[in-house]
Design a protein around this motif. Structure first.
Motif, mmCIF file in Angstrom:
data_model
loop_
_atom_site.group_PDB
_atom_site.id
_atom_site.type_symbol
_atom_site.label_atom_id
_atom_site.label_comp_id
_atom_site.label_asym_id
_atom_site.label_seq_id
_atom_site.Cartn_x
_atom_site.Cartn_y
_atom_site.Cartn_z
ATOM 1 N N ARG A 35 -1.049 -2.498 -44.781
ATOM 2 C CA ARG A 35 -2.367 -1.800 -44.490
ATOM 3 C C ARG A 35 -2.799 -2.672 -43.494
ATOM 4 N N MET A 36 -4.071 -2.171 -42.357
ATOM 5 C CA MET A 36 -4.508 -3.874 -41.658
ATOM 6 C C MET A 36 -5.879 -3.435 -41.813
ATOM 7 N N ARG A 37 -6.315 -4.202 -41.019
ATOM 8 C CA ARG A 37 -8.367 -4.558 -41.542
ATOM 9 C C ARG A 37 -8.836 -3.674 -40.114
ATOM 10 N N PRO A 38 -9.841 -2.195 -40.844
ATOM 11 C CA PRO A 38 -9.908 -1.832 -39.273
ATOM 12 C C PRO A 38 -10.917 -2.436 -38.258
ATOM 13 N N GLY A 39 -9.753 -1.979 -36.974
ATOM 14 C CA GLY A 39 -10.434 -2.656 -35.579
ATOM 15 C C GLY A 39 -8.794 -3.465 -35.741
ATOM 16 N N ALA A 40 -8.677 -4.103 -36.126
ATOM 17 C CA ALA A 40 -7.252 -4.823 -36.266
ATOM 18 C C ALA A 40 -6.343 -4.319 -35.257
ATOM 19 N N TYR A 41 -5.772 -3.091 -35.161
ATOM 20 C CA TYR A 41 -4.451 -2.992 -34.505
ATOM 21 C C TYR A 41 -4.950 -2.425 -33.048
ATOM 22 N N GLN A 42 -6.369 -2.442 -32.826
ATOM 23 C CA GLN A 42 -6.232 -2.274 -31.207
ATOM 24 C C GLN A 42 -6.188 -3.441 -30.626
ATOM 25 N N ARG A 43 -7.109 -4.988 -31.238
ATOM 26 C CA ARG A 43 -7.204 -5.924 -30.652
ATOM 27 C C ARG A 43 -6.533 -6.757 -30.714
ATOM 28 N N TYR A 44 -4.551 -6.096 -31.656
ATOM 29 C CA TYR A 44 -3.411 -7.376 -31.618
ATOM 30 C C TYR A 44 -2.279 -7.203 -30.344
ATOM 31 N N ARG A 45 -2.504 -8.149 -29.038
ATOM 32 C CA ARG A 45 -0.958 -7.989 -28.606
ATOM 33 C C ARG A 45 0.405 -8.485 -28.905
ATOM 34 N N VAL A 46 1.391 -8.177 -27.868
ATOM 35 C CA VAL A 46 2.322 -7.412 -29.144
ATOM 36 C C VAL A 46 2.686 -9.212 -29.559
ATOM 37 N N GLU A 47 2.584 -10.293 -28.823
ATOM 38 C CA GLU A 47 3.361 -11.729 -28.877
ATOM 39 C C GLU A 47 2.215 -12.257 -30.664
ATOM 40 N N ALA A 48 1.046 -12.173 -30.757
ATOM 41 C CA ALA A 48 0.301 -12.180 -31.560
ATOM 42 C C ALA A 48 0.658 -11.590 -32.689
ATOM 43 N N LEU A 49 0.717 -10.513 -32.164
ATOM 44 C CA LEU A 49 1.115 -9.115 -34.200
ATOM 45 C C LEU A 49 2.392 -9.375 -34.394
ATOM 46 N N GLN A 50 3.517 -9.708 -33.467
ATOM 47 C CA GLN A 50 4.640 -10.201 -33.946
ATOM 48 C C GLN A 50 4.692 -11.899 -34.832
ATOM 49 N N SER A 51 3.816 -12.837 -34.130
ATOM 50 C CA SER A 51 4.051 -13.585 -35.093
ATOM 51 C C SER A 51 3.638 -13.956 -36.205
ATOM 52 N N GLN A 52 2.463 -12.902 -36.405
ATOM 53 C CA GLN A 52 1.482 -12.789 -37.855
ATOM 54 C C GLN A 52 2.324 -11.698 -38.641
ATOM 55 N N LEU A 53 3.937 -10.539 -38.276
ATOM 56 C CA LEU A 53 3.904 -9.749 -39.324
ATOM 57 C C LEU A 53 5.321 -11.368 -39.098
ATOM 58 N N VAL A 54 5.979 -12.391 -38.783
ATOM 59 C CA VAL A 54 6.427 -12.886 -39.840
ATOM 60 C C VAL A 54 6.386 -14.196 -40.214
ATOM 61 N N GLN A 55 5.279 -14.921 -40.224
ATOM 62 C CA GLN A 55 3.845 -15.107 -41.351
ATOM 63 C C GLN A 55 4.112 -14.696 -42.339
ATOM 64 N N LEU A 56 3.446 -13.113 -42.075
ATOM 65 C CA LEU A 56 3.337 -12.404 -43.076
ATOM 66 C C LEU A 56 5.358 -12.080 -44.201
ATOM 67 N N ALA A 57 5.540 -11.578 -43.265
ATOM 68 C CA ALA A 57 7.296 -11.425 -43.855
ATOM 69 C C ALA A 57 7.959 -12.733 -44.937
ATOM 70 N N ALA A 58 7.526 -13.586 -43.883
ATOM 71 C CA ALA A 58 7.996 -15.549 -44.890
ATOM 72 C C ALA A 58 6.828 -15.331 -46.360
#
Length: 184
Positions: A35-58
């Protein structure tokens, strides 16, 4: 998967991305929801989102391991942390090989690929243009599907290692654990 119905299948854990905008829930080894907080998806750039996903997976996998060892400790009546030394050369070989397993999972739509070494080092690759073309819900489904397929790959490889190193005969995956199964 190996040990169907065992402690791993009873564990449900949650974790948040470092920025607090993405929440993951992992249940039954490979059932991941995001899940994402409302409005978060539209604010992400690819590199930042990939970085957040890497850290979330860990984070979610580390929490899963902690929960697993708490459960195993309670079941066995002995405190386990997962960093105990192997009991013999085969056990040491297994632990080394498991930590270096190279696994990956592709989403059903091909928009996200998840990769990992030993579920310790992670990488997410988002197809160029995917964030513009997919809704938040579709994107999160793609991420969950990629991670699910990665975890299936991981447990398949762990099973193969157990057969190779210990000579164990382990049943193959149960119905419903097939790779690339679309859960939209």
């Amino acid at each position: 998967m190996a040990d169907e119905g065992g402690p791993l299948d009873q564990i449900v854990v949650t974790a948040h991305s470092p920025d607090g905008l993405i929440m993951a829930r992992l249940a039954h080894r490979n059932r991941i929801s995001l899940r994402m907080r409302p409005g978060a998806y539209q604010r992400y750039r690819v590199e930042a989102l990939q970085s957040q996903l890497v850290q979330l997976a860990a984070r979610i996998w580390a929490e899963n391991r902690r929960a697993y060892f708490r459960s195993a400790s309670a079941t066995l009546g002995v405190t386990l942390r997962g960093d105990e030394p192997a009991q013999d050369a085969r056990g040491a070989r297994f632990k080394r090989a498991q930590a270096e397993l190279s696994v990956s999972g592709q989403s059903a739509g091909g928009d996200v690929e998840a990769r990992s070494i030993g579920l310790l080092r992670w990488q997410f690759i988002i197809r160029p243009g995917a964030l513009d073309q997919l809704s938040e819900r579709e994107f999160l489904t793609e991420v969950a599907n990629a991670v699910r397929n990665l975890l299936i790959d991981y447990f398949d490889q762990v099973r193969a290692l157990k057969v190779e190193i210990f000579g164990l005969r382990i049943p193959t995956a149960q119905p419903g654990t097939h790779r690339h199964e679309d859960r939209r």
